[in-house]
Write a protein that holds these residues in place. Structure first.
Motif, PDB file in Angstrom:
ATOM      1  N   PHE A  89       0.845  -1.183   0.000  1.00 31.16           N
ATOM      2  CA  PHE A  89       0.000   0.000   0.000  1.00 31.16           C
ATOM      3  C   PHE A  89       0.888   1.243   0.000  1.00 31.16           C
ATOM      4  CE2 PHE A  89      -2.746  -3.288   1.521  1.00 31.16           C
ATOM      5  CZ  PHE A  89      -4.032  -2.939   1.114  1.00 31.16           C
ATOM      6  N   PRO A  90       0.927   1.987  -1.105  1.00 30.50           N
ATOM      7  CA  PRO A  90       1.787   3.182  -1.154  1.00 30.50           C
ATOM      8  C   PRO A  90       1.208   4.294  -0.278  1.00 30.50           C
ATOM      9  CG  PRO A  90       0.475   3.053  -3.144  1.00 30.50           C
ATOM     10  CD  PRO A  90       0.205   1.786  -2.370  1.00 30.50           C
ATOM     11  N   PRO A  91       2.039   5.230   0.171  1.00 28.30           N
ATOM     12  CA  PRO A  91       1.547   6.313   1.036  1.00 28.30           C
ATOM     13  C   PRO A  91       0.616   7.268   0.322  1.00 28.30           C
ATOM     14  CG  PRO A  91       3.839   6.709   0.421  1.00 28.30           C
ATOM     15  CD  PRO A  91       3.493   5.334  -0.058  1.00 28.30           C
ATOM     16  N   ASP A  92       0.769   7.382  -0.987  1.00 29.18           N
ATOM     17  CA  ASP A  92      -0.024   8.344  -1.743  1.00 29.18           C
ATOM     18  C   ASP A  92      -0.558   7.648  -2.989  1.00 29.18           C
ATOM     19  OD1 ASP A  92      -1.185  10.456  -2.994  1.00 29.18           O
ATOM     20  OD2 ASP A  92       0.624  11.691  -3.144  1.00 29.18           O
ATOM     21  N   HIS A  93      -1.878   7.630  -3.139  1.00 25.79           N
ATOM     22  CA  HIS A  93      -2.474   6.956  -4.292  1.00 25.79           C
ATOM     23  C   HIS A  93      -2.146   7.663  -5.597  1.00 25.79           C
ATOM     24  CE1 HIS A  93      -5.165   9.994  -2.761  1.00 25.79           C
ATOM     25  NE2 HIS A  93      -5.740  10.086  -3.940  1.00 25.79           N
ATOM     26  N   ALA A  94      -1.624   8.893  -5.526  1.00 24.63           N
ATOM     27  CA  ALA A  94      -1.203   9.571  -6.756  1.00 24.63           C
ATOM     28  C   ALA A  94      -0.010   8.871  -7.393  1.00 24.63           C
ATOM     29  CB  ALA A  94      -0.861  11.027  -6.468  1.00 24.63           C
ATOM     30  N   LEU A 121     -13.409  -2.955   4.022  1.00 27.14           N
ATOM     31  CA  LEU A 121     -14.522  -2.359   4.765  1.00 27.14           C
ATOM     32  C   LEU A 121     -15.562  -3.413   5.128  1.00 27.14           C
ATOM     33  CD1 LEU A 121     -15.328   1.043   3.011  1.00 27.14           C
ATOM     34  CD2 LEU A 121     -14.749   0.730   5.419  1.00 27.14           C
ATOM     35  N   ALA A 122     -15.900  -4.240   4.156  1.00 28.70           N
ATOM     36  CA  ALA A 122     -16.967  -5.221   4.373  1.00 28.70           C
ATOM     37  C   ALA A 122     -16.589  -6.257   5.419  1.00 28.70           C
ATOM     38  CB  ALA A 122     -17.312  -5.904   3.045  1.00 28.70           C
ATOM     39  N   CYS A 123     -15.318  -6.666   5.424  1.00 29.97           N
ATOM     40  CA  CYS A 123     -14.908  -7.705   6.375  1.00 29.97           C
ATOM     41  C   CYS A 123     -14.483  -7.136   7.724  1.00 29.97           C
ATOM     42  CB  CYS A 123     -13.782  -8.549   5.784  1.00 29.97           C
ATOM     43  SG  CYS A 123     -12.211  -7.682   5.616  1.00 29.97           S
ATOM     44  N   GLY A 124     -14.514  -5.814   7.887  1.00 27.60           N
ATOM     45  CA  GLY A 124     -14.184  -5.204   9.171  1.00 27.60           C
ATOM     46  C   GLY A 124     -12.714  -4.996   9.405  1.00 27.60           C
ATOM     47  N   ARG A 125     -11.893  -5.231   8.401  1.00 28.39           N
ATOM     48  CA  ARG A 125     -10.444  -5.045   8.571  1.00 28.39           C
ATOM     49  C   ARG A 125     -10.078  -3.562   8.593  1.00 28.39           C
ATOM     50  NH1 ARG A 125      -6.922  -7.984   4.163  1.00 28.39           N
ATOM     51  NH2 ARG A 125      -7.403  -9.827   5.413  1.00 28.39           N
ATOM     52  N   LEU A 126     -10.764  -2.751   7.784  1.00 23.28           N
ATOM     53  CA  LEU A 126     -10.517  -1.309   7.747  1.00 23.28           C
ATOM     54  C   LEU A 126     -11.534  -0.633   8.653  1.00 23.28           C
ATOM     55  CD1 LEU A 126      -9.002   1.106   6.582  1.00 23.28           C
ATOM     56  CD2 LEU A 126     -10.574   1.094   4.644  1.00 23.28           C
ATOM     57  N   THR A 127     -11.134  -0.388   9.884  1.00 18.21           N
ATOM     58  CA  THR A 127     -12.034   0.225  10.856  1.00 18.21           C
ATOM     59  C   THR A 127     -11.863   1.734  10.862  1.00 18.21           C
ATOM     60  OG1 THR A 127     -10.370  -0.057  12.599  1.00 18.21           O
ATOM     61  CG2 THR A 127     -11.984  -1.824  12.323  1.00 18.21           C
ATOM     62  N   CYS A 128     -12.960   2.450  11.123  1.00 16.55           N
ATOM     63  CA  CYS A 128     -12.931   3.907  11.157  1.00 16.55           C
ATOM     64  C   CYS A 128     -14.206   4.395  11.831  1.00 16.55           C
ATOM     65  CB  CYS A 128     -12.805   4.480   9.747  1.00 16.55           C
ATOM     66  SG  CYS A 128     -14.082   3.895   8.606  1.00 16.55           S
ATOM     67  N   ASN A 129     -14.305   5.699  12.038  1.00 20.12           N
ATOM     68  CA  ASN A 129     -15.505   6.237  12.668  1.00 20.12           C
ATOM     69  C   ASN A 129     -16.661   6.250  11.666  1.00 20.12           C
ATOM     70  OD1 ASN A 129     -15.289   8.606  11.063  1.00 20.12           O
ATOM     71  ND2 ASN A 129     -13.870   9.505  12.549  1.00 20.12           N
ATOM     72  N   ARG A 172      -5.944   8.245   4.643  1.00 22.37           N
ATOM     73  CA  ARG A 172      -5.786   9.018   5.870  1.00 22.37           C
ATOM     74  C   ARG A 172      -6.180   8.234   7.121  1.00 22.37           C
ATOM     75  NH1 ARG A 172      -5.372  14.549   4.642  1.00 22.37           N
ATOM     76  NH2 ARG A 172      -5.685  15.014   2.424  1.00 22.37           N
ATOM     77  N   LEU A 173      -6.803   7.076   6.915  1.00 22.59           N
ATOM     78  CA  LEU A 173      -7.249   6.276   8.058  1.00 22.59           C
ATOM     79  C   LEU A 173      -6.075   5.527   8.667  1.00 22.59           C
ATOM     80  CD1 LEU A 173     -10.543   4.827   6.521  1.00 22.59           C
ATOM     81  CD2 LEU A 173     -10.253   6.887   7.890  1.00 22.59           C
ATOM     82  N   GLU A 174      -6.143   5.361   9.965  1.00 23.01           N
ATOM     83  CA  GLU A 174      -5.038   4.726  10.683  1.00 23.01           C
ATOM     84  C   GLU A 174      -4.870   3.265  10.286  1.00 23.01           C
ATOM     85  OE1 GLU A 174      -3.551   5.933  14.869  1.00 23.01           O
ATOM     86  OE2 GLU A 174      -5.079   4.396  15.148  1.00 23.01           O
ATOM     87  N   MET A 175      -5.960   2.603   9.912  1.00 23.90           N
ATOM     88  CA  MET A 175      -5.892   1.176   9.597  1.00 23.90           C
ATOM     89  C   MET A 175      -5.760   0.919   8.095  1.00 23.90           C
ATOM     90  SD  MET A 175      -5.924  -0.338  12.474  1.00 23.90           S
ATOM     91  CE  MET A 175      -6.190  -2.030  11.967  1.00 23.90           C
ATOM     92  N   TYR A 176      -5.471   1.944   7.320  1.00 21.12           N
ATOM     93  CA  TYR A 176      -5.324   1.767   5.869  1.00 21.12           C
ATOM     94  C   TYR A 176      -4.116   0.893   5.561  1.00 21.12           C
ATOM     95  CZ  TYR A 176      -4.054   2.956   1.046  1.00 21.12           C
ATOM     96  OH  TYR A 176      -3.701   2.898  -0.283  1.00 21.12           O
ATOM     97  N   GLY A 177      -4.368  -0.234   4.892  1.00 22.99           N
ATOM     98  CA  GLY A 177      -3.298  -1.132   4.481  1.00 22.99           C
ATOM     99  C   GLY A 177      -2.689  -1.939   5.606  1.00 22.99           C
ATOM    100  N   PRO A 220      -3.471  12.109  11.139  1.00 18.75           N
ATOM    101  CA  PRO A 220      -4.692  12.001  11.919  1.00 18.75           C
ATOM    102  C   PRO A 220      -5.926  12.032  11.047  1.00 18.75           C
ATOM    103  CG  PRO A 220      -3.756  14.195  12.099  1.00 18.75           C
ATOM    104  CD  PRO A 220      -2.758  13.368  11.374  1.00 18.75           C
ATOM    105  N   GLU A 221      -6.912  11.292  11.478  1.00 17.28           N
ATOM    106  CA  GLU A 221      -8.186  11.281  10.793  1.00 17.28           C
ATOM    107  C   GLU A 221      -9.108  12.250  11.491  1.00 17.28           C
ATOM    108  OE1 GLU A 221     -10.092   7.597  11.197  1.00 17.28           O
ATOM    109  OE2 GLU A 221     -12.002   8.289  10.447  1.00 17.28           O
ATOM    110  N   SER A 222      -9.657  13.198  10.767  1.00 20.85           N
ATOM    111  CA  SER A 222     -10.538  14.183  11.370  1.00 20.85           C
ATOM    112  C   SER A 222     -11.610  14.566  10.379  1.00 20.85           C
ATOM    113  CB  SER A 222      -9.744  15.434  11.771  1.00 20.85           C
ATOM    114  OG  SER A 222      -9.277  16.109  10.635  1.00 20.85           O
ATOM    115  N   GLU A 223     -12.665  15.192  10.899  1.00 25.26           N
ATOM    116  CA  GLU A 223     -13.733  15.641  10.030  1.00 25.26           C
ATOM    117  C   GLU A 223     -13.232  16.687   9.040  1.00 25.26           C
ATOM    118  OE1 GLU A 223     -16.818  14.519   9.732  1.00 25.26           O
ATOM    119  OE2 GLU A 223     -16.293  12.961  11.137  1.00 25.26           O
ATOM    120  N   ASP A 224     -12.263  17.525   9.499  1.00 25.15           N
ATOM    121  CA  ASP A 224     -11.733  18.558   8.619  1.00 25.15           C
ATOM    122  C   ASP A 224     -11.039  17.938   7.422  1.00 25.15           C
ATOM    123  OD1 ASP A 224     -12.699  20.469  10.273  1.00 25.15           O
ATOM    124  OD2 ASP A 224     -10.811  20.744  11.366  1.00 25.15           O
ATOM    125  N   ASP A 225     -10.240  16.878   7.700  1.00 28.18           N
ATOM    126  CA  ASP A 225      -9.536  16.207   6.610  1.00 28.18           C
ATOM    127  C   ASP A 225     -10.522  15.622   5.610  1.00 28.18           C
ATOM    128  OD1 ASP A 225      -6.892  14.913   8.694  1.00 28.18           O
ATOM    129  OD2 ASP A 225      -7.068  16.796   7.610  1.00 28.18           O
TER     130      ASP A 225
END
Length: 1025
Positions: free
Chosen positions: A120-125, A144-152, A221-226, A869-874
């Protein structure tokens, strides 16, 4: 499904040529030969949950099977993916590319391999292909479906909204709700349906490609990405989890990251039985330093599996090339012989940028969107911007085989005749982007010729599928006659671009007859250069006096002071030069013998016409001295009126405004330099006794006097114009054009950080050095990451220290930055300019970098931070960036430098201003047989192509940075006089001029754009003498 008895590769079943690029192969290589032996059927589950069967020899290596899968998917960037399987211990492991299949798949009938994202690269660009981003989006959907990528909840709802936008298109309440009820994307989805629909409503107009891009923007930007968790315990027995990312080894407690060990801090990774060991480098800043960290895992096998993936992640993201295998020991071995096999991320990116591929269309399995629209997402392919196919119709494939992933077809001229007859996509463009060189050069010709280089940033198609031939379409617009080319009828000549296919193609006999008719004296060709450049200059004046002036008249918010200063200065100049051009045309007609007079001697001169009109220009010197005033008035008016600023920005997107608007405002000043150069050539050519010498010398004295008087203000005005132009390309600084600030150089450097080498655009001024990255928004602007004040800055070479070629370290007052140039010459240019600027900053008492601090604070972020950090602003910023930002030119010189990894200095800009040229050239592509006549204008480091000099706007352009200009060799079979060749990597163009003089002039001006100059400009040298 693969038939076992045929034993054909997946690529052969799809009808692809043998030379097709495969992710894990070097350019030009073929897939490994299938070794003999008993065959098995390997079952692979793809990311869209379909299963494919591959017939493969048991003795083949894992790499052979992986290459077959990549070939089946037509996947170029396959190195980010891997095949995952369960071994005999029921542990999830990666298929080893070096080991035979038989040693890894014990029971083929019961074993199912999963094709999933591995790195998983740091930037999808950094993912340059739309197909790759689509596969990554499928991986996010699965996680997302299997619950591996957790987030608010907000993040989850936003992610799902992008997924359903890609699948069902624009928001329609009943359809959206029913789709969410029928499909589950996240656990406990019912509670978030309203929030998902609220987000989905805001994505109107997003194509599937844009939705994928935005999905990855939020997910990264999510902490559990990748993150793939591996259970472990610390020394105290507390339950933890280990993971690995591009930054290093991560430690989690539950789903919360509690520690991170960056690769730069890790000295060694190893394991001993159940213990996984991380040995750290000494940290002088910490008093309580721990050399080795120990984690207990469930078994030795668990340790080894995690250690292997750590080794692969480190090699893929940190190394420049694949590590070489260790020599086998003679007597006994110690430790594991495992090594990373495959290309590193840097090799993948370089390979995709440097290699042209035939675009194979792919279909999105779950997408119901029937037609793709132009998206604001820029293509990230190659050196310069690429266009995408516009959907004209959906073509249903007749093949019964499962084939769910196809990419939008950009049919190259190198493609097979069958494919070119099947698809000829046209590119829909607007504004300035219509001018770029190969805007729609996907012809239906059956003869092979070189694919021309795409030179424009264009949207990536959203719902790609192989398109029907868009007949009769050029640049997204139908020809006036409305007649399309039939695949069965006569095909257009391969030398003709659809952009320019109405231009006349002159035969060699006609050209020879014309050459014999016209004069051969060098003075004639110098006078003809005056004529051709004067035609271009008058057209540029029309841009201001006609197009721009009419726009200002319609806008009530335009202040009268701006209207008056433009009208009072440009109208007299336009009227004067209209008469001047008429006189030059009449004189050239007499010189060539095309008039009724047929008088030779008295009319074979141009000095008297020049002297008369230069004296007329002297009387208009007051208008020339007000050029800087016009720039200031325009900038002041745009600051006061947002509406006027938007109108000016829209005007720059029009086809008639082929260079930045402020460049047109300075054309009268630059024209004086051209007159001076022309007169200098005439005086040098004529003997003192020549009848025309006295007039030329007198005209040269007059124009030199004007240039000397205006030189100081010209330099300041050019600098101010450049600052205003750069201001439009930058996000994060508002007062760039502050009094006293001088632009020195801009260009691409790789910045060394905790994430490795990252491409950054640097801007050097006389007081500060800014570094930026290209924003993935509709504006294509560059976001400022940080600034380094020049006062007190030191610079030193760092190649040996960091092991990075062409690296040097910038040590400022508060921080130091390690950067690497693309070549030795680039490194020397940067080091020389930075050193000189830093020395001058020490002695000057003028501008300080603090002037930019207020605007920088809101935009600077910690690049090397491992935690985003993951935030609403981001999330809201990511979501609404395309809505908030206004359209912006994506083809400026800053973007060309970014894509071609080079730099340009203010000295180079001054040279480009002086070396402008216009005229007719014959153009030929590499494998075509005929020559096409075009009107070509060289300015602003680019060639602009017209059908005739009377056209109001160019049809295409070719930025020259990075190109080389040479003379064709005998092996190229160009048996014509006055031919020069432009080439950049695999892109080759031949141009033919009419005389030796024009040939030398074109070579001269193009070389001024393709090769940098020293620290002293020719203009300053001339003033010194």
């Amino acid at each position: 499904m693969v038939e076992p008895e045929t034993r054909a590769s997946a690529g052969q079943r799809l009808g692809t040529p043998e030379t097709m690029a495969i992710s894990t192969l070097a350019p030009g290589l073929k897939p490994p030969v299938m070794p003999p032996g008993r065959h098995i059927t390997a079952r692979v589950r793809m990311l869209d949950e379909t299963e494919e069967l591959f017939d493969i020899s048991q003795r083949a290596s894992g790499k052979v099977l992986f290459d077959m899968v990549c070939t089946h998917l037509n996947l170029v960037e396959g190195d980010y993916f891997g095949l995952e399987l369960q071994d005999h211990r029921k542990m999830a492991v990666w298929l080893d590319h070096l080991k035979p299949i038989a040693k890894q798949i014990r029971r083929p009938k019961q074993c199912v391999l999963r094709f999933v994202v591995k790195f998983f690269p740091p930037d999808h660009a950094q993912l340059l292909e739309e197909l790759t981003r689509y596969l990554f989006a499928l991986q996010i959907k699965y996680d997302l479906a299997c619950g591996r990528l957790t987030c608010n909840d907000s993040s989850a709802a936003l992610l799902v909204s992008h997924i359903i936008q890609s699948e069902i298109g624009d928001f329609e309440e009943t359809q959206c709700r029913q789709h969410l009820l029928n499909n589950s994307y996240i656990p406990d989805q019912m509670a978030l349906i309203d929030k998902i629909m609220e987000f989905h409503h805001k994505h109107v107009g997003h194509t599937p490609a844009v939705s994928d891009f935005q999905l990855l923007e939020v997910a990264r930007r999510l902490e559990m990405y990748g993150v793939r968790l591996h259970p472990a315990k610390d020394r105290e027995g507390s339950k933890l989890s280990l993971s690995v990312a591009h930054t290093g080894v991560l430690v989690f407690q539950g789903h919360t990251k509690i520690n991170a060990f960056n690769w730069s801090k890790v000295r060694k990774l190893s394991f001993k039985r159940k213990r996984f060991l991380i040995k750290l480098r000494p940290d002088l800043n910490q008093s309580a330093y721990q050399d080795t960290l120990e984690f207990m895992m469930a078994s030795r096998d668990c340790c080894k599996v995690f250690w292997k993936i750590c080794v692969e992640y480190h090699a893929f993201f940190r190394l420049f090339e694949e590590p070489k295998p260790k020599p086998k020991p003679v007597l006994f071995s110690r430790g594991s012989s495992f090594r990373f096999s495959g290309r590193t991320q840097k090799q993948v990116i370089d390979f995709v940028k440097d290699t042209e591929f035939k675009k194979i269309p792919f279909e999105r399995k779950h997408s119901k969107v029937q037609c793709n629209s132009n998206s604001p997402l820029p293509s990230l392919r190659s050196q310069v911007p690429k266009e995408s196919a516009k959907c004209a119709a959906r073509e249903r494939s007749s093949s019964p085989a499962k084939h769910h992933w196809k990419e939008p077809a950009l049919v190259s001229a190198e493609d097979s005749p069958a494919l070119r007859n099947r698809a000829s996509p046209s590119s829909q463009r607007n504004g300035r982007e219509d001018r770029h060189e190969e805007g729609g050069r996907a012809t239906l010709s059956s003869s092979r010729h070189q694919a021309a280089e795409p030179l424009n940033t264009e949207p990536v198609s959203g719902s790609p599928r192989l398109l029907g031939a868009a007949q009769g379409m050029v640049n997204g617009q139908r020809h006036a006659n409305g007649v399309g080319h039939s695949p069965d009828g006569p095909q257009p000549s391969p030398l003709t671009s659809p952009l320019l296919n109405d231009a006349a193609t002159r035969t060699d006999d006609e050209d020879e007859a014309r050459r014999k008719r016209f004069p051969t004296d060098k003075a004639y060709f110098v006078a003809k250069e005056l004529l051709t450049t004067e035609r271009t200059y008058l057209k540029d004046l029309e841009v201001i006096t006609v197009s721009f002036q009419s726009m200002l008249e319609k806008e009530e918010a335009t202040p009268d002071s701006l209207k008056n200063v433009i009208l009072s200065n440009f109208e007299p100049l336009y009227k004067f030069h209209t008469g001047f051009l008429r006189e030059v045309e009449q004189r050239l007609a007499l010189w060539e013998g095309r008039s009724n007079a047929h008088i030779k001697g008295d009319y074979q001169c141009i000095g008297d016409v020049m002297l008369k009109n230069i004296q007329g220009i002297k009387q208009m010197a007051a208008h020339l001295q007000k050029q800087s005033e016009m720039l200031l008035e325009l900038e002041k008016a745009c600051r006061a009126s947002r509406k006027l600023e938007g109108l000016c920005r829209d005007f720059e997107l029009q086809k008639v405004c082929y260079v930045p608007l402020t460049v047109f405002l300075l054309r009268p000043l630059h024209r004086l330099l051209h007159y001076k150069q022309i007169l200098e050539r005439l005086c040098k050519h004529y003997p003192p006794a020549h009848a025309d010498f006295r007039d030329c010398r007198a005209a040269l004295a007059d124009v030199s006097e004007m240039v000397t008087q205006l030189h100081s203000s010209m330099v300041k005005t050019e600098n101010y114009q450049k600052l205003l132009e750069l201001k439009k390309d930058l996000i994060g600084t508002d007062n760039l054009a502050a009094a006293g600030r001088e632009f020195i150089r801009l260009g691409c450097l790789s910045k060394l950080s905790g994430k490795g080498l990252q491409q950054r655009m640097f801007f050097l001024f006389n007081d500060v050095l800014l570094y930026t990255s290209r924003g993935m928004t509709a504006t294509n602007q560059f976001k400022v990451h940080g600034q380094l004040p020049l006062r007190g800055m030191t610079i030193r070479g760092s190649e040996d220290e960091w092991g990075v070629p062409h690296a040097f370290t910038l040590v400022a007052q508060r921080q130091s930055v390690v950067v690497a140039a693309s070549s030795l010459s680039e490194m020397e240019k940067w080091m020389e300019d930075i050193k000189t600027a830093a020395e001058q900053a020490e002695t000057s008492n003028g501008l300080t970098s603090e002037l930019m601090a207020s605007s920088m604070n809101d935009h600077k972020f910690l690049e090397d931070s491992a935690l985003e950090p993951e935030s609403e602003d981001d999330l809201s910023a990511s979501r609404s960036s395309l809505e908030r930002q206004a359209p912006h030119r994506g083809n400026t010189m800053v973007h060309v430098c970014w894509h071609r990894n080079t730099s340009v200095s203010m000295v180079d800009y001054s040279m480009a201003v002086e070396n402008q040229l216009s005229g007719n050239l014959l153009r030929k592509f590499k494998n075509s047989n005929g020559w096409q006549k075009l009107w070509v204008v060289f300015t602003n480091f680019s060639l602009f192509f017209y059908k005739t000099h009377q056209d109001d706007y160019p049809l295409a352009s070719l930025p020259l940075l990075g190109y080389s200009v040479t003379i064709p060799t005998e092996s190229e079979n160009i048996h014509k006089d006055y031919v020069f060749k432009l080439h950049f990597k695999s892109h080759v163009y031949y141009f033919r001029s009419e005389s030796e003089y024009s040939f030398e002039r074109w070579i001269e001006v193009i070389q001024s754009a393709t090769s940098g100059r020293g620290a002293v400009s020719s203009r300053e040298e001339a003033q010194a003498h």
